[in-house]
Design a protein around this motif. Structure first.
Motif, PDB file in Angstrom:
ATOM      1  N   ASP A 169      29.072  53.896  62.937  1.00 15.60           N
ATOM      2  CA  ASP A 169      28.363  53.644  61.682  1.00 15.60           C
ATOM      3  C   ASP A 169      28.987  54.379  60.501  1.00 15.60           C
ATOM      4  OD1 ASP A 169      26.598  51.973  62.911  1.00 15.60           O
ATOM      5  OD2 ASP A 169      25.074  53.513  63.255  1.00 15.60           O
ATOM      6  N   ALA A 170      29.420  55.594  60.716  1.00 17.46           N
ATOM      7  CA  ALA A 170      29.966  56.395  59.609  1.00 17.46           C
ATOM      8  C   ALA A 170      31.490  56.420  59.662  1.00 17.46           C
ATOM      9  CB  ALA A 170      29.410  57.812  59.671  1.00 17.46           C
ATOM     10  N   CYS A 171      32.089  55.275  59.902  1.00 17.32           N
ATOM     11  CA  CYS A 171      33.549  55.246  60.056  1.00 17.32           C
ATOM     12  C   CYS A 171      34.250  55.362  58.705  1.00 17.32           C
ATOM     13  CB  CYS A 171      33.990  53.971  60.751  1.00 17.32           C
ATOM     14  SG  CYS A 171      34.065  52.530  59.687  1.00 17.32           S
ATOM     15  N   GLU A 172      35.477  55.833  58.771  1.00 17.30           N
ATOM     16  CA  GLU A 172      36.365  55.796  57.608  1.00 17.30           C
ATOM     17  C   GLU A 172      37.089  54.449  57.631  1.00 17.30           C
ATOM     18  OE1 GLU A 172      36.732  58.132  55.323  1.00 17.30           O
ATOM     19  OE2 GLU A 172      35.580  59.763  56.254  1.00 17.30           O
ATOM     20  N   ALA A 173      37.507  53.965  56.472  1.00 16.40           N
ATOM     21  CA  ALA A 173      38.227  52.698  56.400  1.00 16.40           C
ATOM     22  C   ALA A 173      39.446  52.835  55.504  1.00 16.40           C
ATOM     23  CB  ALA A 173      37.321  51.588  55.867  1.00 16.40           C
ATOM     24  N   VAL A 174      40.550  52.295  55.963  1.00 15.59           N
ATOM     25  CA  VAL A 174      41.789  52.237  55.177  1.00 15.59           C
ATOM     26  C   VAL A 174      42.279  50.796  55.197  1.00 15.59           C
ATOM     27  CG1 VAL A 174      44.136  53.109  54.875  1.00 15.59           C
ATOM     28  CG2 VAL A 174      42.374  54.583  55.897  1.00 15.59           C
ATOM     29  N   PRO A 175      42.227  50.107  54.045  1.00 20.59           N
ATOM     30  CA  PRO A 175      41.790  50.594  52.732  1.00 20.59           C
ATOM     31  C   PRO A 175      40.276  50.807  52.691  1.00 20.59           C
ATOM     32  CG  PRO A 175      42.279  48.255  52.624  1.00 20.59           C
ATOM     33  CD  PRO A 175      42.704  48.706  53.986  1.00 20.59           C
ATOM     34  N   HIS A 176      39.842  51.643  51.734  1.00 16.52           N
ATOM     35  CA  HIS A 176      38.424  51.954  51.606  1.00 16.52           C
ATOM     36  C   HIS A 176      37.675  50.844  50.879  1.00 16.52           C
ATOM     37  CE1 HIS A 176      34.870  54.528  51.284  1.00 16.52           C
ATOM     38  NE2 HIS A 176      34.752  54.080  50.047  1.00 16.52           N
ATOM     39  N   ARG A 177      38.288  50.302  49.827  1.00 18.89           N
ATOM     40  CA  ARG A 177      37.633  49.220  49.089  1.00 18.89           C
ATOM     41  C   ARG A 177      38.676  48.329  48.424  1.00 18.89           C
ATOM     42  NH1 ARG A 177      37.048  53.422  45.548  1.00 18.89           N
ATOM     43  NH2 ARG A 177      35.055  54.052  46.455  1.00 18.89           N
ATOM     44  N   ALA A 178      38.235  47.125  48.080  1.00 14.97           N
ATOM     45  CA  ALA A 178      39.048  46.195  47.290  1.00 14.97           C
ATOM     46  C   ALA A 178      38.256  45.792  46.064  1.00 14.97           C
ATOM     47  CB  ALA A 178      39.413  44.965  48.116  1.00 14.97           C
ATOM     48  N   THR A 179      38.954  45.626  44.949  1.00 16.31           N
ATOM     49  CA  THR A 179      38.313  45.220  43.699  1.00 16.31           C
ATOM     50  C   THR A 179      39.054  44.022  43.132  1.00 16.31           C
ATOM     51  OG1 THR A 179      37.678  47.514  43.240  1.00 16.31           O
ATOM     52  CG2 THR A 179      37.587  45.956  41.398  1.00 16.31           C
ATOM     53  N   VAL A 180      38.300  42.986  42.783  1.00 14.11           N
ATOM     54  CA  VAL A 180      38.863  41.751  42.263  1.00 14.11           C
ATOM     55  C   VAL A 180      38.698  41.712  40.748  1.00 14.11           C
ATOM     56  CG1 VAL A 180      38.678  39.230  42.252  1.00 14.11           C
ATOM     57  CG2 VAL A 180      38.442  40.491  44.402  1.00 14.11           C
ATOM     58  N   TYR A 181      39.791  41.378  40.041  1.00 15.29           N
ATOM     59  CA  TYR A 181      39.802  41.298  38.578  1.00 15.29           C
ATOM     60  C   TYR A 181      40.108  39.866  38.137  1.00 15.29           C
ATOM     61  CZ  TYR A 181      40.367  46.346  39.151  1.00 15.29           C
ATOM     62  OH  TYR A 181      40.203  47.659  39.531  1.00 15.29           O
ATOM     63  N   ALA A 182      39.638  39.521  36.952  1.00  9.86           N
ATOM     64  CA  ALA A 182      39.879  38.173  36.430  1.00  9.86           C
ATOM     65  C   ALA A 182      39.929  38.215  34.909  1.00  9.86           C
ATOM     66  CB  ALA A 182      38.787  37.212  36.893  1.00  9.86           C
ATOM     67  N   GLN A 183      40.706  37.290  34.338  1.00 10.40           N
ATOM     68  CA  GLN A 183      40.810  37.194  32.880  1.00 10.40           C
ATOM     69  C   GLN A 183      40.868  35.736  32.467  1.00 10.40           C
ATOM     70  OE1 GLN A 183      44.177  39.265  30.988  1.00 10.40           O
ATOM     71  NE2 GLN A 183      42.720  39.920  29.424  1.00 10.40           N
ATOM     72  N   LEU A 184      40.063  35.396  31.472  1.00 14.12           N
ATOM     73  CA  LEU A 184      40.003  34.034  30.940  1.00 14.12           C
ATOM     74  C   LEU A 184      41.130  33.832  29.936  1.00 14.12           C
ATOM     75  CD1 LEU A 184      38.351  31.348  30.638  1.00 14.12           C
ATOM     76  CD2 LEU A 184      37.142  32.488  28.757  1.00 14.12           C
ATOM     77  N   VAL A 185      41.885  32.738  30.083  1.00 17.68           N
ATOM     78  CA  VAL A 185      42.999  32.477  29.170  1.00 17.68           C
ATOM     79  C   VAL A 185      43.052  31.000  28.801  1.00 17.68           C
ATOM     80  CG1 VAL A 185      44.370  34.346  30.200  1.00 17.68           C
ATOM     81  CG2 VAL A 185      44.731  31.982  30.954  1.00 17.68           C
ATOM     82  N   GLU A 186      43.773  30.740  27.715  1.00 19.34           N
ATOM     83  CA  GLU A 186      44.185  29.388  27.346  1.00 19.34           C
ATOM     84  C   GLU A 186      45.669  29.274  27.619  1.00 19.34           C
ATOM     85  OE1 GLU A 186      45.066  26.768  23.297  1.00 19.34           O
ATOM     86  OE2 GLU A 186      43.472  28.271  23.247  1.00 19.34           O
ATOM     87  N   SER A 187      46.091  28.212  28.295  1.00 18.93           N
ATOM     88  CA  SER A 187      47.510  28.046  28.601  1.00 18.93           C
ATOM     89  C   SER A 187      47.827  26.579  28.784  1.00 18.93           C
ATOM     90  CB  SER A 187      47.894  28.816  29.874  1.00 18.93           C
ATOM     91  OG  SER A 187      49.225  28.537  30.245  1.00 18.93           O
ATOM     92  N   GLU A 188      48.601  26.026  27.869  1.00 14.03           N
ATOM     93  CA  GLU A 188      49.019  24.632  28.004  1.00 14.03           C
ATOM     94  C   GLU A 188      49.867  24.456  29.256  1.00 14.03           C
ATOM     95  OE1 GLU A 188      51.569  21.197  25.575  1.00 14.03           O
ATOM     96  OE2 GLU A 188      51.093  23.113  24.622  1.00 14.03           O
ATOM     97  N   GLN A 189      50.744  25.429  29.540  1.00 12.97           N
ATOM     98  CA  GLN A 189      51.611  25.330  30.715  1.00 12.97           C
ATOM     99  C   GLN A 189      50.797  25.293  32.003  1.00 12.97           C
ATOM    100  OE1 GLN A 189      54.563  28.455  31.138  1.00 12.97           O
ATOM    101  NE2 GLN A 189      54.697  28.147  33.345  1.00 12.97           N
ATOM    102  N   LEU A 190      49.876  26.238  32.171  1.00 10.86           N
ATOM    103  CA  LEU A 190      49.111  26.301  33.410  1.00 10.86           C
ATOM    104  C   LEU A 190      48.107  25.155  33.506  1.00 10.86           C
ATOM    105  CD1 LEU A 190      48.446  30.160  33.612  1.00 10.86           C
ATOM    106  CD2 LEU A 190      50.267  28.838  34.695  1.00 10.86           C
ATOM    107  N   TRP A 191      47.482  24.778  32.403  1.00 13.41           N
ATOM    108  CA  TRP A 191      46.506  23.690  32.418  1.00 13.41           C
ATOM    109  C   TRP A 191      47.175  22.364  32.780  1.00 13.41           C
ATOM    110  CZ3 TRP A 191      41.611  23.599  33.158  1.00 13.41           C
ATOM    111  CH2 TRP A 191      40.826  22.508  32.792  1.00 13.41           C
ATOM    112  N   SER A 192      48.468  22.241  32.456  1.00 14.48           N
ATOM    113  CA  SER A 192      49.185  21.004  32.779  1.00 14.48           C
ATOM    114  C   SER A 192      49.374  20.846  34.282  1.00 14.48           C
ATOM    115  CB  SER A 192      50.558  20.985  32.091  1.00 14.48           C
ATOM    116  OG  SER A 192      51.465  21.889  32.709  1.00 14.48           O
TER     117      SER A 192
END
Length: 691
Positions: A169-192
């Motif tokens: 129950d009290a185990c250590e973990a490697v990796p300990h955590r993951a965090t997800v990031y995101a950003q809203l953008v406008e891009s003609e290249q990617l939208w195409s």
């Protein structure tokens, strides 16, 4: 044991029966895997080692015996790190049998067989107890179960099961955590890459089907080397949002969830695309961080740790929308066991967000890849094809198009051809083009045929013969550049229906070759040797045996716009295929050499096709600009190029005395190119290892 496997030949279109060993898939999996890339990822390895040492230290400080569970051990590297860091025992789980055998061999070779037990099972099948796979529950959980989307390899169900059945129950973990990031953008290249824009042809605007614009797109993530997308190709509309974190030291739920982030729009524009990546905190304090952020987020891009096994993700919103500076919006990410998807809204989280990823409803995203969308949206490319068509079409032309889901037959009609027919290889592709015809009231102007070339008769063509045979060529089954020679085989099957003097576009194709030095891509095929002081050369032997499994090695398809390289030779045409004539019965053989005229390390050669649409109009599926003085290359982003890696890299002094010698044989019976390369007159073989 030998078996016969039926495989569709992407070049000839025939069903080939190939005699293969039952071990063939294992060999190919090893030869084409990312194990070398992971072992050469020094940043990843160092951060894992630091995290493991810290976790072992924390458990020892509590006076406990250190038992490690390593899920997805691969080569056993992380297990050996744990024992070296002071762990008392380690259970290393690997479901893929050849890798489990390799891990067992590597563990023994490094002298850890008395402290590491390799278990060839899926972690959810592992048992604990006197008669189980594990004698006791572990108090340190080490995992490498991640992909570019973080959870795409089933990390959440595996963690959930491990916490319930395999660790304390009290185990250590490697990796300990993951965090997800995101950003809203406008891009003609990617939208195409996900939507079709209006197409201008002869003063008329072709509109994409309404259903396509309302479609959420392909459900799979678009994983790319985002570092190779210039910051000038997109506009950041909001801040970088922290979407959610997963604490791996506690019980993890695999149930579908949604997480939201409220933010203020920085810049007015069209909200279209989400750029996303994640970080791993290897310790609870977050001082040991392994980041997937692209290079342009670094103050010094040169310190960016290149890797190909983990990249960055691009997600496309279900529909674009205009946003204004100062506007408050909510970005929501949802996930199931394996996938993420995003939505943008005006309000706070309602709890009614989609709990499942919406499927494609227009079918275009199932027929066309994202790069194919980009190709169809490429105005310069379109203008080239239109210019070529104008040169060969006459008012009485009877045209037949042979490509998958191509707009060329529509262009031919708008340019004044008398009759236009199009062969479609699949019913789904046919339905997508039908949608385009319906959206532009052209249902009766282009006739779509769903028969094979050898079955086509004049009855399908209203009793007429073909005066213009055309193709891009593009086929959904093509991987390597010469697979698109399927057009040539179709042309041969249709020869009886071509009228005398019929125009064929493209008229021919030329295979080109270029010797290159890769900035980073060479790592995926480089020898491993030792890694962090551990001997993992068994992997080199396995890969070598895999590559020797067939008589000759093969080129691999890679989108080289994502992988910078320097040209060490001049681009060199090595083989031409004349589409004015039928496919010959005898092999086409090409031999020669290309001088190495720039200093550097030649890791291999790049091969690509250039299509001669007419005598004076050419489109390249490889280099799109002349090579610069420094050897920099600009590659076509719409197609993959063929890459043949040398087993040893070749040193080039740049004086032109050394050369890449080649021997290529195109076998018409199988539609493939056998290739062999050597250094002439001499070469220096240097085994490249990172560690």
């Amino acid at each position: 044991m030998k078996t016969f496997c039926g495989r569709a030949n992407p070049t000839t279109g025939a069903l080939d029966w190939i005699e293969e060993s039952e071990e063939y898939d294992y060999h190919q999996e090893i030869a084409r895997s990312c194990y070398a890339d992971m072992l050469h990822d020094r940043d990843r390895n160092e951060k894992y080692y630091q995290g493991i040492r810290a976790a072992v230290g924390r458990v020892k400080a509590r006076g406990e015996r250190v038992v490690v569970l390593d899920i997805g051990t691969g080569t056993g590297l992380l297990s050996m790190m744990a024992i070296t860091a002071g762990a008392d025992y380690c259970y290393a789980i690997e479901v893929f049998k050849p890798m489990a055998e390799a891990a067992d061999c590597i563990v023994k070779k490094n002298g850890f067989s008395d402290k590491i037990k390799v278990i060839n099972k899926h972690s959810t099948k592992v048992t604990v107890g006197p008669d189980g796979d594990m004698q006791e529950r572990a108090n340190i959980l080490v995992t490498e179960l991640f992909d570019t989307e973080l959870i795409g390899e089933g990390a959440l169900p595996s963690y959930e099961h491990a916490h319930l059945h395999l660790v304390q129950d009290a185990c250590e973990a490697v990796p300990h955590r993951a965090t997800v990031y995101a950003q809203l953008v406008e891009s003609e290249q990617l939208w195409s890459w996900t939507q079709m824009g209006p197409v201008q042809v002869e003063g008329r605007t072709l509109l994409p089907p309404a259903q396509l614009g309302q479609c959420a797109g392909a459900p799979s993530v678009c994983d790319i080397q985002l570092s190779q997308v210039s910051p000038g190709a997109f506009t950041r509309l909001g801040p970088l949002c922290t979407m959610f974190s997963v604490d791996f030291s506690r019980r993890v739920s695999s149930a579908p969830q949604s997480h939201s982030c409220r933010f203020v729009v920085h810049t007015s524009g069209r909200a279209q695309v989400i750029l996303s990546w994640w970080d791993l905190d290897m310790d609870p304090s977050g001082t040991i961080v392994c980041s997937m952020a692209p290079s342009w987020t670094y103050s010094d891009p040169r310190s960016y740790p290149w890797r190909d096994h983990w990249m960055q993700s691009v997600y496309f919103l279900p529909a674009e929308r205009n946003v204004c500076e100062g506007e408050e919006l909510t970005l929501t990410v949802s996930h199931d066991d394996y996938s993420l998807w995003y939505n943008l809204s005006d309000g706070q989280q309602t709890g009614e967000e989609e709990t499942s990823c919406q499927p494609c409803i227009c079918q275009a995203h199932l027929v066309w890849t994202r790069t194919r969308f980009g190709e169809l949206n490429d105005r310069q490319r379109r203008a080239t094809y239109l210019r070529a068509l104008r040169g060969i079409l006459q008012p009485d032309s009877v045209c037949l198009a042979v490509s998958d889901g191509s707009l060329l037959p529509i262009f031919a009609h708008l340019l004044g051809a008398q009759k236009v027919f199009s062969l479609e290889n699949s019913g789904m592709s046919k339905r997508v083009i039908e949608q385009f015809l319906d959206a532009n009231s052209l249902q009766n102007k282009v006739r779509l045929l769903d028969v094979r070339p050898e079955q086509l008769s004049t009855a399908h063509l209203d009793g007429q013969q073909i005066s213009v045979l055309m193709g891009e060529p593009y086929f959904s089954t093509s991987l390597l550049p010469w697979h698109c020679l399927f057009f040539w085989y179709c042309r041969t099957a249709l020869n009886r229906l071509l009228c005398p003097g019929a125009s064929v576009m493209p008229a021919s194709a030329t295979l080109h070759l270029l010797g290159v030095e890769f900035k980073d891509l060479w790592r995926i095929r480089a020898p491993c040797g030792t890694c962090e002081g551990f001997d993992v050369s068994v992997m080199d032997e396995m890969v070598q045996n895999s590559l020797d499994f067939r008589e000759s090695r093969e080129a691999e398809p890679h989108p080289l716009w994502e992988y910078p390289c320097r040209a060490l030779t001049k681009p060199h045409p090595v083989m031409t295929f004349d589409f004015q004539q039928c496919v010959p019965e005898q092999p086409i053989i090409s031999e020669g050499s290309v001088p190495l005229t720039r200093r550097g390390r030649c890791h291999g050669v790049v091969l690509w096709m250039e299509y001669n649409l007419t005598d004076d109009i050419t489109v390249s599926m490889g280099l799109t600009q002349p090579v610069s003085e420094e050897g920099e290359c600009v590659w076509c982003p719409h197609r993959k190029q063929g890459v043949y890696f040398f087993r040893d890299m070749w040193e080039s002094s740049g004086d032109g005395q050394a050369a890449v010698s080649y021997s290529l044989t195109f076998d018409p019976s199988i539609g493939d190119i056998k290739m062999d390369f050597s250094a002439s007159p001499s070469r220096v073989a240097v085994m490249e290892t990172v560690h």
